[in-house]
Design a protein around this motif. Structure first.
Motif, mmCIF file in Angstrom:
data_model
loop_
_atom_site.group_PDB
_atom_site.id
_atom_site.type_symbol
_atom_site.label_atom_id
_atom_site.label_comp_id
_atom_site.label_asym_id
_atom_site.label_seq_id
_atom_site.Cartn_x
_atom_site.Cartn_y
_atom_site.Cartn_z
ATOM 1 N N PHE A 89 -22.103 -31.026 21.541
ATOM 2 C CA PHE A 89 -22.857 -29.655 21.185
ATOM 3 C C PHE A 89 -22.483 -29.595 19.557
ATOM 4 O O PHE A 89 -21.950 -29.072 19.062
ATOM 5 N N PRO A 90 -23.236 -30.506 19.028
ATOM 6 C CA PRO A 90 -22.895 -30.548 17.388
ATOM 7 C C PRO A 90 -23.829 -29.386 16.609
ATOM 8 O O PRO A 90 -23.753 -29.434 15.363
ATOM 9 N N ALA A 91 -24.800 -28.957 17.305
ATOM 10 C CA ALA A 91 -25.594 -27.938 16.625
ATOM 11 C C ALA A 91 -25.776 -26.561 17.416
ATOM 12 O O ALA A 91 -25.644 -26.614 18.734
ATOM 13 N N LYS A 92 -26.279 -25.379 16.780
ATOM 14 C CA LYS A 92 -26.600 -24.376 17.876
ATOM 15 C C LYS A 92 -27.865 -24.563 18.724
ATOM 16 O O LYS A 92 -28.465 -25.258 18.401
ATOM 17 N N ASP A 93 -27.618 -24.157 19.865
ATOM 18 C CA ASP A 93 -28.676 -24.320 20.863
ATOM 19 C C ASP A 93 -28.883 -22.731 21.489
ATOM 20 O O ASP A 93 -27.798 -22.001 21.930
ATOM 21 N N PRO A 94 -30.006 -22.225 21.469
ATOM 22 C CA PRO A 94 -30.247 -20.964 22.116
ATOM 23 C C PRO A 94 -29.730 -20.615 23.571
ATOM 24 O O PRO A 94 -29.631 -19.575 24.013
ATOM 25 N N ARG A 95 -29.549 -21.601 24.179
ATOM 26 C CA ARG A 95 -28.945 -21.526 25.694
ATOM 27 C C ARG A 95 -27.638 -21.329 25.891
ATOM 28 O O ARG A 95 -26.954 -21.077 26.910
#
Length: 161
Positions: free
Chosen positions: A123-129
């Motif tokens: 999870f290296p970046a923001k994800d809206p989920r």
């Protein structure tokens, strides 16, 4: 790196690694394997002579320099002890993909506090989920090591973008 030391392990634990300033602009490669491929690469677990990569090792191996220690939640104290001895440690931030999707930060927090210099994630970046993602606290993207940094160290002193 080994210099006049009898082994790479001895060099790392007695002399330490070169400074960040001395290594800036260079790349560290390591073989993240602890099987027959690693054993062949290290000449039967003896050394890294004429090799390009560091290899995952047990703490007592003569070629020990970079150690892979997953499970930072249960192994935080062991990782911290290895970092204090001079090893570079790679650990994993996420307990599992499901835990990441659920926003569980317990292993991430342990990994970051352990002093491990390399923290891997799915999870290296923001994800809206999900609210879960990995970033370096006060990092730019690097930061002072919470275990080994000298007093007064700042993230900007380590790496200023």
């Amino acid at each position: 790196m080994k210099g006049g030391a009898a082994s790479l392990r001895e060099a790392v634990t007695s002399k330490g690694w070169p400074t960040l300033g001395a290594t800036r602009g260079r790349v560290l490669f390591y073989l993240d394997r602890s099987d027959a491929y690693r054993d062949a690469y290290t000449h039967g677990r003896k050394d890294l002579a004429d090799r390009l990569l560091f290899a995952d090792a047990d703490e007592t191996d003569p070629f020990a320099a970079v150690l892979v220690r997953n499970g930072a939640l249960a192994g935080k104290d062991a990782i911290t002890a290895l970092v204090k001895k001079g090893f570079i440690v790679r650990t994993f931030a996420d307990r599992s993909v499901d835990a990441g999707w659920a926003g569980d930060r317990t292993q991430l927090d342990a990994a970051l506090a352990s002093g491990a210099q390399i923290v891997s994630t799915d999870f290296p970046a923001k994800d809206p989920r999900t609210s879960y993602f990995v970033e370096i606290p006060s990092g730019t993207p690097s930061r002072c090591n919470p275990v080994t940094a000298p007093a007064g160290c700042t993230s900007a002193a380590v790496e200023s973008l």
